[in-house]
Design a protein around this motif. Structure first.
Motif, PDB file in Angstrom:
ATOM      1  N   LEU A  72      79.658  54.790  10.040  1.00  0.00           N
ATOM      2  CA  LEU A  72      79.794  55.026   8.603  1.00  0.00           C
ATOM      3  C   LEU A  72      80.097  53.727   7.862  1.00  0.00           C
ATOM      4  O   LEU A  72      79.605  53.505   6.746  1.00  0.00           O
ATOM      5  CB  LEU A  72      80.904  56.056   8.343  1.00  0.00           C
ATOM      6  N   ALA A  73      80.899  52.878   8.479  1.00  0.00           N
ATOM      7  CA  ALA A  73      81.202  51.590   7.860  1.00  0.00           C
ATOM      8  C   ALA A  73      79.954  50.714   7.785  1.00  0.00           C
ATOM      9  O   ALA A  73      79.750  49.976   6.804  1.00  0.00           O
ATOM     10  CB  ALA A  73      82.297  50.882   8.645  1.00  0.00           C
ATOM     11  N   ILE A  74      79.100  50.786   8.807  1.00  0.00           N
ATOM     12  CA  ILE A  74      77.847  50.029   8.795  1.00  0.00           C
ATOM     13  C   ILE A  74      76.931  50.545   7.688  1.00  0.00           C
ATOM     14  O   ILE A  74      76.333  49.755   6.931  1.00  0.00           O
ATOM     15  CB  ILE A  74      77.155  50.118  10.164  1.00  0.00           C
ATOM     16  N   ALA A  75      76.828  51.866   7.563  1.00  0.00           N
ATOM     17  CA  ALA A  75      76.005  52.448   6.502  1.00  0.00           C
ATOM     18  C   ALA A  75      76.512  52.007   5.138  1.00  0.00           C
ATOM     19  O   ALA A  75      75.730  51.674   4.237  1.00  0.00           O
ATOM     20  CB  ALA A  75      76.021  53.975   6.608  1.00  0.00           C
ATOM     21  N   ASP A  76      77.829  51.990   4.969  1.00  0.00           N
ATOM     22  CA  ASP A  76      78.392  51.587   3.687  1.00  0.00           C
ATOM     23  C   ASP A  76      78.164  50.106   3.419  1.00  0.00           C
ATOM     24  O   ASP A  76      77.966  49.697   2.276  1.00  0.00           O
ATOM     25  CB  ASP A  76      79.886  51.911   3.663  1.00  0.00           C
ATOM     26  N   GLU A  77      78.183  49.304   4.461  1.00  0.00           N
ATOM     27  CA  GLU A  77      77.905  47.879   4.322  1.00  0.00           C
ATOM     28  C   GLU A  77      76.491  47.647   3.817  1.00  0.00           C
ATOM     29  O   GLU A  77      76.262  46.791   2.943  1.00  0.00           O
ATOM     30  CB  GLU A  77      78.113  47.169   5.659  1.00  0.00           C
ATOM     31  N   LEU A  78      75.529  48.400   4.334  1.00  0.00           N
ATOM     32  CA  LEU A  78      74.147  48.258   3.869  1.00  0.00           C
ATOM     33  C   LEU A  78      74.034  48.621   2.392  1.00  0.00           C
ATOM     34  O   LEU A  78      73.316  47.965   1.630  1.00  0.00           O
ATOM     35  CB  LEU A  78      73.214  49.132   4.711  1.00  0.00           C
ATOM     36  N   MET A  83      73.834  46.847  -3.536  1.00  0.00           N
ATOM     37  CA  MET A  83      74.474  46.878  -4.850  1.00  0.00           C
ATOM     38  C   MET A  83      74.895  45.484  -5.306  1.00  0.00           C
ATOM     39  O   MET A  83      74.938  45.206  -6.512  1.00  0.00           O
ATOM     40  CB  MET A  83      75.683  47.807  -4.824  1.00  0.00           C
ATOM     41  N   SER A  84      75.199  44.597  -4.371  1.00  0.00           N
ATOM     42  CA  SER A  84      75.678  43.269  -4.743  1.00  0.00           C
ATOM     43  C   SER A  84      74.583  42.413  -5.367  1.00  0.00           C
ATOM     44  O   SER A  84      74.889  41.434  -6.062  1.00  0.00           O
ATOM     45  CB  SER A  84      76.254  42.555  -3.512  1.00  0.00           C
ATOM     46  N   ILE A  85      73.318  42.744  -5.133  1.00  0.00           N
ATOM     47  CA  ILE A  85      72.225  41.931  -5.677  1.00  0.00           C
ATOM     48  C   ILE A  85      71.457  42.659  -6.775  1.00  0.00           C
ATOM     49  O   ILE A  85      70.451  42.157  -7.266  1.00  0.00           O
ATOM     50  CB  ILE A  85      71.241  41.519  -4.564  1.00  0.00           C
ATOM     51  N   TRP A  86      71.927  43.835  -7.175  1.00  0.00           N
ATOM     52  CA  TRP A  86      71.249  44.611  -8.220  1.00  0.00           C
ATOM     53  C   TRP A  86      72.012  44.483  -9.526  1.00  0.00           C
ATOM     54  O   TRP A  86      73.229  44.636  -9.567  1.00  0.00           O
ATOM     55  CB  TRP A  86      71.154  46.075  -7.801  1.00  0.00           C
ATOM     56  N   GLY A 100      65.772  51.283  -6.447  1.00  0.00           N
ATOM     57  CA  GLY A 100      65.078  51.947  -5.355  1.00  0.00           C
ATOM     58  C   GLY A 100      64.346  50.964  -4.456  1.00  0.00           C
ATOM     59  O   GLY A 100      64.408  51.054  -3.221  1.00  0.00           O
ATOM     60  N   LEU A 101      63.653  50.019  -5.057  1.00  0.00           N
ATOM     61  CA  LEU A 101      62.918  49.025  -4.261  1.00  0.00           C
ATOM     62  C   LEU A 101      63.870  48.140  -3.461  1.00  0.00           C
ATOM     63  O   LEU A 101      63.566  47.759  -2.330  1.00  0.00           O
ATOM     64  CB  LEU A 101      62.037  48.174  -5.173  1.00  0.00           C
ATOM     65  N   ARG A 102      65.027  47.839  -4.036  1.00  0.00           N
ATOM     66  CA  ARG A 102      66.004  47.035  -3.300  1.00  0.00           C
ATOM     67  C   ARG A 102      66.619  47.828  -2.143  1.00  0.00           C
ATOM     68  O   ARG A 102      66.888  47.280  -1.068  1.00  0.00           O
ATOM     69  CB  ARG A 102      67.095  46.531  -4.241  1.00  0.00           C
ATOM     70  N   MET A 103      66.841  49.122  -2.356  1.00  0.00           N
ATOM     71  CA  MET A 103      67.334  49.972  -1.269  1.00  0.00           C
ATOM     72  C   MET A 103      66.325  50.006  -0.124  1.00  0.00           C
ATOM     73  O   MET A 103      66.697  49.906   1.055  1.00  0.00           O
ATOM     74  CB  MET A 103      67.589  51.386  -1.789  1.00  0.00           C
ATOM     75  N   ASP A 157      67.592  60.479  -2.108  1.00  0.00           N
ATOM     76  CA  ASP A 157      67.032  61.005  -0.868  1.00  0.00           C
ATOM     77  C   ASP A 157      65.627  60.460  -0.617  1.00  0.00           C
ATOM     78  O   ASP A 157      65.246  60.205   0.529  1.00  0.00           O
ATOM     79  CB  ASP A 157      66.998  62.534  -0.906  1.00  0.00           C
ATOM     80  N   GLN A 158      64.870  60.274  -1.675  1.00  0.00           N
ATOM     81  CA  GLN A 158      63.541  59.684  -1.512  1.00  0.00           C
ATOM     82  C   GLN A 158      63.646  58.258  -0.967  1.00  0.00           C
ATOM     83  O   GLN A 158      62.935  57.884  -0.030  1.00  0.00           O
ATOM     84  CB  GLN A 158      62.803  59.671  -2.849  1.00  0.00           C
ATOM     85  N   ALA A 159      64.543  57.465  -1.547  1.00  0.00           N
ATOM     86  CA  ALA A 159      64.704  56.085  -1.102  1.00  0.00           C
ATOM     87  C   ALA A 159      65.173  56.025   0.352  1.00  0.00           C
ATOM     88  O   ALA A 159      64.657  55.235   1.159  1.00  0.00           O
ATOM     89  CB  ALA A 159      65.703  55.359  -2.009  1.00  0.00           C
ATOM     90  N   LEU A 160      66.144  56.867   0.711  1.00  0.00           N
ATOM     91  CA  LEU A 160      66.654  56.865   2.079  1.00  0.00           C
ATOM     92  C   LEU A 160      65.611  57.359   3.070  1.00  0.00           C
ATOM     93  O   LEU A 160      65.485  56.820   4.179  1.00  0.00           O
ATOM     94  CB  LEU A 160      67.909  57.735   2.160  1.00  0.00           C
ATOM     95  N   ALA A 161      64.854  58.386   2.675  1.00  0.00           N
ATOM     96  CA  ALA A 161      63.840  58.933   3.581  1.00  0.00           C
ATOM     97  C   ALA A 161      62.742  57.927   3.860  1.00  0.00           C
ATOM     98  O   ALA A 161      62.336  57.715   5.015  1.00  0.00           O
ATOM     99  CB  ALA A 161      63.257  60.217   2.991  1.00  0.00           C
ATOM    100  N   PHE A 162      62.245  57.288   2.806  1.00  0.00           N
ATOM    101  CA  PHE A 162      61.213  56.273   3.021  1.00  0.00           C
ATOM    102  C   PHE A 162      61.771  55.068   3.752  1.00  0.00           C
ATOM    103  O   PHE A 162      61.069  54.446   4.563  1.00  0.00           O
ATOM    104  CB  PHE A 162      60.595  55.853   1.686  1.00  0.00           C
ATOM    105  N   GLY A 163      63.034  54.725   3.482  1.00  0.00           N
ATOM    106  CA  GLY A 163      63.639  53.625   4.213  1.00  0.00           C
ATOM    107  C   GLY A 163      63.690  53.900   5.704  1.00  0.00           C
ATOM    108  O   GLY A 163      63.374  53.034   6.524  1.00  0.00           O
TER     109      GLY A 163
END
Length: 239
Positions: A72-78, A83-86, A100-103, A157-163
């Motif tokens: 969970l910590a790794i997921a949050d890090e991603l 967010m840090s570059i958006w 979305g594109l950055r995700m 969910d779209q961004a995560l699914a395609f990712g």
């Protein structure tokens, strides 16, 4: 890691490890992320992680209760890296498209971790920030609360699914990826029009399009639908 709770006040270790490194949650997460990308999900074990850090594996329990807690910590890090570059501009549609594109790009930068974490809800600081920010973009644009949540849900969910989908593809061995991409030219593009008229008619477009990700197109479709919905809401309010 198995379940083993260490009181928060006792978690920090200020003495350096055998390699002279002072452990921290950030260091552990970054090291675990590197191991996953280099060796796959099986690398996420307390023994292997401790070896990579030059630390006694038991010391990791000062920071994470078990492997799932670390995941969970790794997921949050991603999420935090995205967010840090958006930076929002005030144009809600352009801002969500950029986010979305950055995700998606962030998932492809760490494909093995993205596949493992795309379906997780962390409840941690970066995810909370992302949810708050995205909902703010939608509410400030004029979407009512229920609509803002509905569109946010579809968007994320779209961004995560395609990712996850595209990360799984990127994680395949190169020969396998190239062989699958070649099927569109070697098989589909050669199907005769008398038996497969629609494939034959669109074959050159299939060859050009199907080798890449459909996410940008899917994202544009979603945002176009959201913009149409916002126009309807404004028209109803004016009427």
């Amino acid at each position: 890691m198995s379940e083993r709770v260490v009181p928060p006040a006792a978690r920090r270790r200020r003495r350096p490890t055998k390699q002279g490194v002072v452990l921290s949650e950030k260091l552990i997460v970054e090291t675990a992320l590197r191991l996953i990308e280099e060796h796959g999900a099986d690398a996420l074990s307390v023994r292997r992680l401790g070896r990579a850090l030059g630390a006694d594996p038991s010391s990791l329990y000062r920071y994470f209760r078990h492997t799932d807690d670390l995941m969970l910590a790794i997921a949050d890090e991603l999420i935090g890296r995205t967010m840090s570059i958006w930076r929002p501009t005030g144009d809600w549609c352009a801002d969500l498209r950029d986010l979305g594109l950055r995700m998606h790009a962030g998932a492809l930068a760490h494909p093995r971790a993205a596949v493992l974490s795309s379906y997780r809800v962390t409840g941690r600081v970066h995810e909370i920030q992302a949810v708050e920010t995205a909902l703010g973009v939608l509410r400030d644009a004029g979407f009512p609360d229920a609509e803002a949540v509905r569109i946010y849900h579809a968007f994320v969910d779209q961004a995560l699914a395609f990712g996850a989908l595209d990360s799984a593809n990127v994680s395949l061995p190169r020969p396998a990826r190239e062989a699958e991409a070649e099927i569109w030219r070697a098989t589909y593009a050669r199907l005769p029009a008398d038996t497969h008229p629609h494939i034959a008619a669109t074959a050159r477009h299939l060859v050009a399009s199907m080798r890449g990700s459909a996410y940008p197109a899917a994202l544009d479709l979603l945002l176009t639908a959201a913009a149409t919905r916002l126009s309807e809401i404004r028209a109803a309010a004016d009427g």
